[in-house]
Design a protein around this motif. Sequence first.
Motif, PDB file in Angstrom:
ATOM      1  N   ASP A 107       0.772  -1.128   0.067  1.00  0.00           N
ATOM      2  CA  ASP A 107       0.045   0.113   0.059  1.00  0.00           C
ATOM      3  C   ASP A 107       1.002   1.082  -0.103  1.00  0.00           C
ATOM      4  N   PHE A 112       2.250   1.752  -3.598  1.00  0.00           N
ATOM      5  CA  PHE A 112       1.006   2.362  -4.209  1.00  0.00           C
ATOM      6  C   PHE A 112       0.939   3.795  -4.066  1.00  0.00           C
ATOM      7  N   VAL A 113       0.929   4.122  -3.150  1.00  0.00           N
ATOM      8  CA  VAL A 113       0.847   5.666  -2.630  1.00  0.00           C
ATOM      9  C   VAL A 113       1.808   6.487  -3.032  1.00  0.00           C
ATOM     10  N   THR A 137      -3.728   3.042   4.184  1.00  0.00           N
ATOM     11  CA  THR A 137      -2.487   2.274   3.946  1.00  0.00           C
ATOM     12  C   THR A 137      -2.238   1.338   5.465  1.00  0.00           C
ATOM     13  N   PRO A 169      -5.116   7.043  -2.393  1.00  0.00           N
ATOM     14  CA  PRO A 169      -4.603   5.891  -1.562  1.00  0.00           C
ATOM     15  C   PRO A 169      -5.532   4.827  -0.893  1.00  0.00           C
ATOM     16  N   ALA A 223      -5.563   1.633  -2.977  1.00  0.00           N
ATOM     17  CA  ALA A 223      -4.323   0.628  -2.907  1.00  0.00           C
ATOM     18  C   ALA A 223      -4.432  -0.760  -2.940  1.00  0.00           C
ATOM     19  N   ALA A 243      -1.009   0.418 -11.459  1.00  0.00           N
ATOM     20  CA  ALA A 243      -0.940   1.606 -11.033  1.00  0.00           C
ATOM     21  C   ALA A 243      -0.998   2.817 -11.918  1.00  0.00           C
TER      22      ALA A 243
END
Length: 326
Positions: A126, A129-130, A157, A202, A205, A214
């Motif tokens: 997570d 991804f953010v 996250t 976010p 995620a 993504a």
Amino acid sequence: MSFAESRVADYVEHLGVVSLLRKDLETFATMLAEVPHGSGKIERTVLYIDDLDRCPPRVVVQVLEAIHLLLALPVFVVVVGVDSRWLKKAVEQHYEEMLGDEPESFAESYLEKIFQVPFTLSPMDDPGFVGLVRGLADTEAPDTTPATAPAGPDRATGDRPPLAAVASSPRTEVPKPSSEQSTIDVRPPRLVISQAELDFLPTLAPLIRSPRAAKRLLNLYRLLRARFAGEELAGFLADGDREAPFRAVLVLLAIHVGHPEAVAWFANLDGTGPDDSALEIVSSLNDHELRPKLERGLSGEGWPLLAASSQRWLPLVNRFSFARDD
């Protein structure tokens, strides 16, 4: 000896590609070894190979043979980025008639003779991804000062503060184009991701499982978002409550990108009443991986709850997916 030497030229004409390649590589390695130290000597030649897992088995095996040839010469190092499962299947299919009853063990042994150091990359988590979507989207963000947020776990996250809490570096002012330069704006406002969108990303995620997904999510969203302008764009970005249009679109796109096999849920969503709860629709989804992710997102404070919020955008979002019904 004279007779043998006279026939060399005729034999060379019939050498295979592998033999000719090996001869050239040996010559190249010898040339590099003869370069004196202190004169910019090249000690290693590193070859990077990517996307091998998009090739048919025959090509995969040919590339592996070439790699094995390169590794016979110490001056060469080969780095291959590939899905190991694809390599094993390609070897098994190519040598299917020779494998007998143990195709998997043969493929393992075959690859071990070529690859000295196998290394598996960790999956994107997570926070990863953010950070990725912020890096992709924040380059287009307007020059605004983020709101201050208390330090603590992020709801999306679990271990990172919201995007709004991360200070963005000041942007360099872009000089105005001269009369001889193009006046076309390559980053129009319709492609600029707002702070509200950055703060919402976010929460998606858990649905996105790879950096490639993504990037695809952000590109598809920008493309869809570019359809709107003026008051229509302002209405699309209106963030008065959790039913804001852009939120429903991002959730639908994230499901399409991260879980394209979830076509059944979209069909259920499209066939329900507009006032029905999206959470109740999710409870009937027979997908033990996707259902907990959707339930967690809908139980939070960000995702739209009403079926109508998503039904309105479902036909448009479906046009940006490989997996869709009529």
